[in-house]
Each structure stands twice: as structure tokens, then as C-alpha cells.
Design a protein around this motif. Sequence first.
Motif, short mmCIF file in Angstrom:
data_model
loop_
_atom_site.label_atom_id
_atom_site.label_comp_id
_atom_site.label_asym_id
_atom_site.label_seq_id
_atom_site.Cartn_x
_atom_site.Cartn_y
_atom_site.Cartn_z
N THR A 218 0.73 -1.15 0.05
CA THR A 218 0.04 0.01 -0.06
C THR A 218 0.65 1.27 0.12
O THR A 218 0.53 2.27 -0.33
N ASP A 219 1.98 1.00 0.19
CA ASP A 219 3.00 2.37 0.30
C ASP A 219 4.32 1.87 0.30
O ASP A 219 4.74 0.94 0.73
N PHE A 220 5.36 2.85 0.20
CA PHE A 220 6.60 2.95 0.18
C PHE A 220 7.29 3.81 1.11
O PHE A 220 6.56 5.10 1.12
N GLU A 221 8.30 3.49 1.87
CA GLU A 221 8.98 4.51 2.54
C GLU A 221 10.18 4.86 1.88
O GLU A 221 11.05 4.18 1.80
N ILE A 222 10.30 6.19 1.56
CA ILE A 222 11.55 6.46 0.72
C ILE A 222 12.24 7.74 1.58
O ILE A 222 11.60 8.55 1.95
N GLN A 223 13.74 7.50 1.85
CA GLN A 223 14.35 8.71 2.34
C GLN A 223 15.54 8.97 1.72
O GLN A 223 16.20 8.20 1.10
N GLN A 224 15.64 10.11 1.24
CA GLN A 224 16.78 10.68 0.28
C GLN A 224 17.01 9.80 -0.82
O GLN A 224 17.97 9.40 -1.21
N HIS A 225 15.74 9.62 -1.73
CA HIS A 225 15.60 8.93 -2.74
C HIS A 225 16.10 7.54 -2.84
O HIS A 225 16.30 6.67 -3.61
N GLN A 226 16.12 7.02 -1.54
CA GLN A 226 16.54 5.26 -1.29
C GLN A 226 15.37 4.90 -0.90
O GLN A 226 14.84 5.33 0.18
N ILE A 227 14.86 3.63 -1.36
CA ILE A 227 13.91 3.08 -0.93
C ILE A 227 14.29 2.52 0.46
O ILE A 227 15.26 1.72 0.96
N LYS A 228 13.38 2.53 1.53
CA LYS A 228 13.79 1.88 2.83
C LYS A 228 12.66 1.00 3.31
O LYS A 228 13.09 -0.20 4.15
N LYS A 229 11.50 1.37 3.26
CA LYS A 229 10.44 0.38 3.57
C LYS A 229 9.37 0.26 2.59
O LYS A 229 9.21 0.96 1.82
N GLU A 258 2.40 7.67 -8.65
CA GLU A 258 1.97 9.08 -9.05
C GLU A 258 2.00 10.12 -7.79
O GLU A 258 2.39 11.21 -7.95
N GLN A 259 1.12 9.66 -6.86
CA GLN A 259 0.74 10.33 -5.51
C GLN A 259 2.11 10.73 -4.86
O GLN A 259 2.22 11.74 -4.30
N LYS A 260 3.15 9.94 -4.90
CA LYS A 260 4.36 10.11 -4.10
C LYS A 260 5.45 10.66 -5.16
O LYS A 260 6.82 10.94 -4.92
N GLU A 261 4.97 11.19 -6.41
CA GLU A 261 5.70 11.93 -7.34
C GLU A 261 7.12 11.19 -7.75
O GLU A 261 8.15 11.63 -7.82
N ILE A 262 6.94 9.96 -7.84
CA ILE A 262 7.88 8.87 -8.60
C ILE A 262 7.53 8.85 -9.85
O ILE A 262 6.55 8.81 -10.39
N LEU A 263 8.53 9.22 -10.57
CA LEU A 263 8.42 9.52 -12.00
C LEU A 263 7.90 7.99 -12.70
O LEU A 263 8.38 7.20 -12.94
N ILE A 264 6.80 8.50 -13.58
CA ILE A 264 6.07 7.61 -14.48
C ILE A 264 5.49 8.25 -15.50
O ILE A 264 5.42 9.52 -15.46
N GLU A 265 5.20 7.49 -16.48
CA GLU A 265 4.78 8.18 -17.80
C GLU A 265 3.68 7.48 -18.32
O GLU A 265 3.46 6.12 -18.50
#
Length: 507
Positions: A218-229, A258-265
Motif C-alpha cells: 500500500t505504500d513505500f517509505e523513501i528517504q533521500q531517494h533511497q527505498i527504505k520500507k 504518481e501520488q508519491k511523485e515517483i516518475l512514471i509516464e
Amino acid sequence: MIYQVEVTLDPQDLYDADLLKRKICSKAGIDLSTVASYHIERRSVDARKRPTYLLLVSVYTKSDKRISEPLIRDTYNRVENAEEILIIGAGPAGYFAALKCLELGYRPIVIERGKDARSRRRDLRAIQQFGIVNPDSNYCFGEGGAGTYSDGKLYTRSKKRGNVKSILRVLVEHGADPDILVDAHPHIGSNRLPDIITAIRQTIEDFGGQVLFNHRVTDFEIQQHQIKKVITSQGSLTARKVILATGHSARDIYYLLEQKEILIEAKDFALGVRVEHPQSLIDKIQYGQQSRHQNLPASAYRLACTLNHRGVFSFCMCPGGLIVPAATAPGEIVVNGMSLSRRDSPFANSGMVASVGVGDALKHGYKGSMACLQFQQKVEQRMFESGDGSQKAPAQRLKDFINSINSKELPPTSYIPGIFSQRLDQLLPRDIYEHLKRAFVFFGEKMPEFITNDAIVVGVESRTSAPVRIPRDSTTMMHPKIIGLYPCGEGAGYAGELSQPRSMANK
Ligand SMILES: Cc1cc2nc3c(=O)[nH]c(=O)nc-3n(C[C@H](O)[C@H](O)[C@H](O)COP(=O)(O)OP(=O)(O)OC[C@H]3O[C@@H](n4cnc5c(N)ncnc54)[C@H](O)[C@@H]3O)c2cc1C
């Protein structure tokens, strides 16, 4: 000395080993007494004149030593204590990524929203009989993904391909018929796939990997552009490397990105209908015979043309198959096709789709990276809204479709939820309908018997490929903006559809 020879056989002689040996010897110019063994490397049907089998055969004389290939399974490592890699999605991409992890010495943890292959059956029955679509367990979601209850055609005309033979060998090591290593058009069938998928999971677990069912991401935890959880419906998992293999129907994942502003097209896809003929008619057209010999496979066809720069092509043709309801959420109608290993249903169905560019979606008022997805979704919803709230699908006889007239009544179909008469030109985007109609007319000029009111068209075939691309670096295969995120499989938007043809004709 090893000889390789090409031999032709009439269908009725396919299992006549003595005749085959005699033909091999005559082709190789050797005496029968010198043959120690032979191995069929490739088998295909040539239906250009009268249907004939073409066999490519390796012949071993008594002085030859045949070396058998080692098992792929023997290359896997025990990975209980190895570095972990999270794989989201237990579809073909996710499971083969997990096997690759075993080969490379990583511990795969596969996270799957749906149920194991066997438990999915109940949910498929609910779709077929009661029109109830479970958004976590359906023809696309659950162990094995869309592959488990798919047709199981294993061939591609795509030039972008890896080591296809090794994939086929993995399937054979997990229970598939070894014939798939030989047949020019290998096919497994939806009845055999669930056991093969289950055996692959067993291998992943035997070597120390893990598969978690009923875990929707349902979600990703991302810190400083690195996936964490990775956050799931059952808790979170720490992650450094995540393979995202959620397929082209996981709309919630695209929306999350999209909601997390992770680039998709937005990406081109294809849209159309499924056309279903009596199999006997396709056999007559392809084999030129009133009835097919029992040793011949149910015949297939492949059609394609380009009209005003838009490709229209047959897709995932299922001889002797069934049309199935492939929706992944309530409120939509999506059809697809599959067949059992014997391909013995009296129907032949195929997707018939027109390519849809990003520009088409924009022209229809959709915007941004989800433009094509929303365009696709809207058409699926329109199909549903034209019905009675079940999974009954709108349908028309083929000639009536071409002539834009309502079919008074409909012939029998393989589609279990049922069909109802509805003009599809009123539900499909106008330009898509016009292209399909012109393509059918064109195909009818090549194959007049194909255009008949004994055939039906059913809406809507919309999940041929992903309407979104999740970009990745071509060298590292990692998302260009998120360290540790590896988009993979059909959902990433790079996979070519396996049975998409080369253009047959342009107009
Ligand atoms: C009826 C039918 C017949 C087909 N016939 C053929 C054929 O004959 N030949 C062929 O080559 N292809 C066929 N296909 C297409 C083929 O099945 C797909 O190309 C293939 O399954 C794509 O593999 P994938 O692993 O990329 O994605 P998928 O198979 O879609 O797998 C994605 C997996 O991710 C899981 N998932 C999604 N979202 C989440 C989430 N949020 N959290 C956790 N898990 C998630 C899903 O449950 C699913 O298991 C057919 C498809 C269908 C539906």
C-alpha cells in the motif's frame, strides 16, 4: 557423427516411429542399423498446402555420445542467510526474478496481494457464476499473476528476447510437458499452469526464499531517494532492494507512484474486442479441410494491418479456447482468452485490437502520466454500465458490428458469465471502432469466410499491455530517481506482448 535432418510427416503418421526412422535414414543417407537414437529438436505444422508436420531431428549413430543438459535447478544456491531482495508481485516476472535471486545468491521475499494458486479458484468461480470481482484475487491477481489462468502460449515474435529456451526448461523442471521444448508454438494450457506455478513456489521456499500471500503493498517509505520500507496490508518490511513486478493491472500501484511523485509516464497501449468463431470454421480456413485430423492442433490465425498509421492486429489468439472475464475491480468489464492444454473447446477466440497512442488519450481529454490508464478504465466502465451489473459482456455478431446494427439474437459463446446484445460502436471510442471495422473488412478481403455472422465480437479487450511506463535505467535496471527500486515485468511497460505479430499487410 551426429546428423541433423528435416523430415515431413502426414498428421496420421505422427506417432509412427518406424516410418520416422526410415525417413531419417533416407534423408541422412545412413543405414538403419547404424542409428543408436534420435531426438526431435523442433516440430511445426506447415498448413500452406495440405497440413503436414515438419520435424527437425538430430540422429545419433552408435559411435556418438549424447550429452544431456544439467538441470537449471542445480545452479540455485541455498539463500537462508543471504542478502534479502523484496519482490512485489508473484506473477511470472516476480517468480522468475525470485529464481534468478536463487541463482545469484540473494534471498527473495515475494510479497503478493492475492492467494495461492489453488485458493484463487473459488474467486474465479465467483466471477464466472455470480459476477463478483475480488480486487485482490481474480484472473490477474494472486499467485502466478495473470499467468496462472492464462492460455500459456509460450512463443513470441518479439525480437527483444532473452534466453527463451532456459525459461522453457525451468517450466519443464516444474512439471510442464517436455513437448514445449520442441513445438514451434509451445502451449501449456490453463489446467496445467496452477500446478507448475505451485512447484516453482516450492523451489523458491526449498532454497530458503519466502512467499507472503494476502499482503497487498500500500505504500513505500523513501528517504533521500533511497527505498527504505515497503508497507503492506499486514505490516511493513525493511528493504534496500525492491523489484516491483505488479503487472499492468495494478492501478493502485500506478496511482501510489504518481501520488508519491515517483516518475512514471503515459504509454501507448491497445484497445479493441475479442472475436469468437466456431473452431471448425477456422480449421476449414487454415487447413482447407472439413474436419481436422485428430493429430493436428486446433488451428490458429494471425492478422495485422496498418490503417492511417494505426496498427490493428489480432492478439493472444486462443484456438479451442474460452473467453474469460479478466476485470480486476468491480464496475468494469474486461475480456481475455485462455484454453486448456487439449485446446478442445468448439470455439476459437482472439483479441482484435487497435493501437492507442498517448496523443489519443490527450485528444479525449485525459491528462498527465495516467492519461492512457484513465482512457482505458473509462471504456471498461462504459462496457459495465451498459449491462445489468454482472460480468455479462456486451456483444454483437461480427457482420452486425461492421454494419453498426444491433444483433437480434446471439449465437452460443464460450464466455461463461454470458453476453447480451449491444452495439459496440456506441461504447468504443469512435476512432477505435472505425479502425476495427475497416480492419475487419480488410481481413475479410484476404480471408472471406472469416467475416461471418456465426462469429461474435465481445467487449472489451483492453489489457494487452501497460498504459503506463515506470522508467528504469537500461544499464542498472533501477528507477532513475529512486535508489533500490527495480521496475520489472509487464507492469513496468517494457515487455512486448508475447504474441503480437509482425505486420502482415499495410493499407
Ligand atoms: C486470460 C489471460 C490469458 C493470457 N494468455 C497469455 C498467453 O497465452 N501467453 C502469454 O505470453 N501471455 C498471456 N497472458 C498475459 C500474461 O499473463 C502476462 O503477460 C503476464 O502474467 C505478466 O506477468 P507479470 O508478472 O509482469 O505481471 P502479472 O502476471 O500481472 O503479475 C503481477 C502480480 O502482482 C500482484 N500485485 C499487484 N499489485 C500488488 C500489490 N499492490 N501488492 C502485492 N502484489 C501485487 C498481482 O496479484 C499479480 O500476482 C494472458 C493473460 C490473461 C489474463
